[in-house]
Design an enzyme around this catalytic site. Structure first.
Site, short mmCIF file in Angstrom:
data_model
loop_
_atom_site.label_atom_id
_atom_site.label_comp_id
_atom_site.label_asym_id
_atom_site.label_seq_id
_atom_site.Cartn_x
_atom_site.Cartn_y
_atom_site.Cartn_z
N GLY A 183 0.89 -1.22 -0.06
CA GLY A 183 -0.04 -0.05 -0.11
C GLY A 183 0.80 1.32 -0.09
O GLY A 183 1.87 1.25 -0.49
N SER A 184 0.35 2.42 0.72
CA SER A 184 1.10 3.70 0.54
C SER A 184 2.47 3.80 1.21
O SER A 184 2.94 4.73 1.06
CB SER A 184 0.17 4.67 1.20
#
Length: 489
Positions: A216-217
């Site tokens: 993810g981020s």
């Protein structure tokens, strides 16, 4: 001698010769293979005929041995706080073999290692019983316990590293198991083993090393590093040319930002603070797939030989995807996958001004008399980014904690850098997302630096309440505080 007798004599001679050849083949060529076969019960009996050496944490053994009742195996392994340390020790079972440090360092622990030959020889003359050596780890007990307690009933993992050396300070996987519960070979041990092996929670899997997740981020710090290293961005506070809406290259698909945020022309620093997908997908496209691969691999991605000494699964950044896949991968989605150890390595390299040290969790091996047999020396693994660019990414990560999505990792009087991540997965992203947080900190006087990665695979929280900042950041904070407070005495 008549002809029939000569034939019989010749035949018997051939049989004797064949027997001699076979005997020598077994004794000298096949001896080691036969002696180490798992079916050779005598080897196992000998393995458990003496007490094993111990695995040591902060000067204290976390393992032991106990006399086995009603078995021809004299001793069985015991564990102190087994579930806490299982991701480090692995297990040594009379019936089900061994894993991790118990397996990799078995020669030292049993006393059979060639480097203990002198000790065994002296013991023959002094009458002392055979003893195993010890495995001294790099683990920090306070950090390990903080991670384990804070994860609690959640399904997840934590890896923490000293950025200066690569020493692993914490390695936690939950839900865990007690290796003592199946260390013997009784019916009770068998029942415990079957329950664990068939568990839907995969308790026997070391999630910190041997499970990969979409990062993810948190992966956006890798993309930021690549953008700086390859000259796509020089000034982290300058506007970018990111359009809104952002359309994935070569498609008509719009890439949304969290909460439908408009990130048009946001700087790299501001985009990391609020975690803009569009800005980092745009950066990944401008860097290009091949240069993104180059940077990711310098951080340790696509490397299937990262040994701690327990081998970690390879983290993946796809080398063959198209432009749209690369843009999605630049925000930690698509085919990108990482272990918690890998994301701790990413954070450690940034915190260490661009120098990535090889991760390890065995500091030294010692003989029964505590003489050092082998001492680990820290090794540089790579330089994913320059010191100047690493310091720019540090500024961005500090901003995330001070003003952005990572405020729950703040520690009073300490500079903390971090990045949140909420990774979607499952068909059409239908499953609960993974909550990530990566961070680093050190005491104001520069002592006890630590880099941490936390992933929470599943929890009881509602889907809309799952976030890296909300669930994973407090775990990372607890681990960092444990390491920092240790140095303060």
């Amino acid at each position: 001698m008549n002809k029939p007798l000569r034939r019989i004599s010749l035949f018997c001679g051939l049989l004797v010769l064949a027997l001699l050849i076979r005997t020598n083949w077994l004794q000298y060529v096949k001896a080691e293979e036969l002696s180490t076969r798992k079916e050779n019960r005598r080897v196992q009996i000998a393995q458990y005929a003496t007490e094993r050496g111990n695995i040591i944490v902060a000067g204290e053994p976390i393992t032991g041995s106990a006399v086995t009742d009603g078995s021809d195996y004299k001793f069985k392994r015991t564990y102190k706080d087994g579930p806490l340390w299982a991701p480090v020790t692995g297990y040594a079972s009379q019936a089900f073999g061994s894993t991790q440090l118990e397996s990799l360092e078995d020669g030292i622990l049993t006393g059979n290692d060639d480097r203990l030959f002198f000790d065994r020889t002296i013991g023959m003359f002094t009458g002392e019983k055979k003893q195993g050596g010890n495995v001294v780890t790099t683990l920090n007990p306070a950090a390990q316990k903080a991670a384990f307690d804070k994860l609690g009933s959640k399904k997840g993992a934590v890896a923490a590293i000293d950025p200066r050396t690569g020493a692993i300070l914490a390695l936690v996987s939950t839900p865990s198991y007690d290796p003592s519960s199946f260390a013997g070979n009784s019916k009770t041990d068998e029942k415990a083993w079957v329950e664990l092996k068939d568990s839907e929670d995969k308790k026997l899997v070391n999630r910190a090393l041997r499970e990969t997740y979409p990062p993810g981020s948190t992966f956006k710090v890798v993309t930021a590093a690549a953008a700086l290293e390859h000259g796509v961005v020089q000034d982290i506070n300058a506007p970018t040319d990111t359009p809104e809406p952002y359309i994935l290259p070569g498609t008509r698909t719009q890439l949304p930002n969290s909460h439908n945020m408009n990130c048009e022309k946001f700087s790299l620093n501001k985009a990391l603070e609020v975690s803009c997908n569009s800005v980092f997908a745009n950066m990944g496209d401008k860097v290009t797939r091949d240069k993104m691969v180059e940077t990711a691999q310098k951080f340790g991605f696509n490397n299937d030989k990262i040994d701690t000494p327990v081998r970690a699964f390879a983290s993946i950044y796809d080398k063959t995807m198209g432009k749209d896949g690369n843009a999605q991968s630049a925000i930690g989605q698509f085919n990108t996958a990482a272990t918690p150890l890998q994301m701790a390595m990413v954070t450690a390299a940034i915190a260490n001004d661009g120098k990535l040290m090889k991760p390890y969790m065995v500091d030294q091996l010692t003989a029964p008399n505590l003489d050092v047999i082998e001492k680990h020396e820290p090794q540089e693994m790579s330089r994913p980014l320059s010191a100047a660019n690493a310091q720019k990414v540090q500024q961005m990560m500090v901003n995330v904690v001070e003003n952005g999505t990572g405020t729950k990792a703040k520690i009073n009087g300490t500079t903390v850098g971090g990045k949140t991540g909420t990774a979607q997965h499952g068909e059409k992203n239908a499953k609960k997302p993974y909550a990530w947080f990566i961070s680093y900190a050190e005491n104001p006087d520069g002592t006890s630096p630590v880099a941490v990665a936390v992933v929470i695979e599943d929890s009881n929280a509602d889907r809309e309440d799952i976030s890296g900042g909300g669930l994973a950041a407090p775990v990372a904070k607890a681990v960092m505080e444990a390491v920092l407070n240790k140095s303060k005495g």
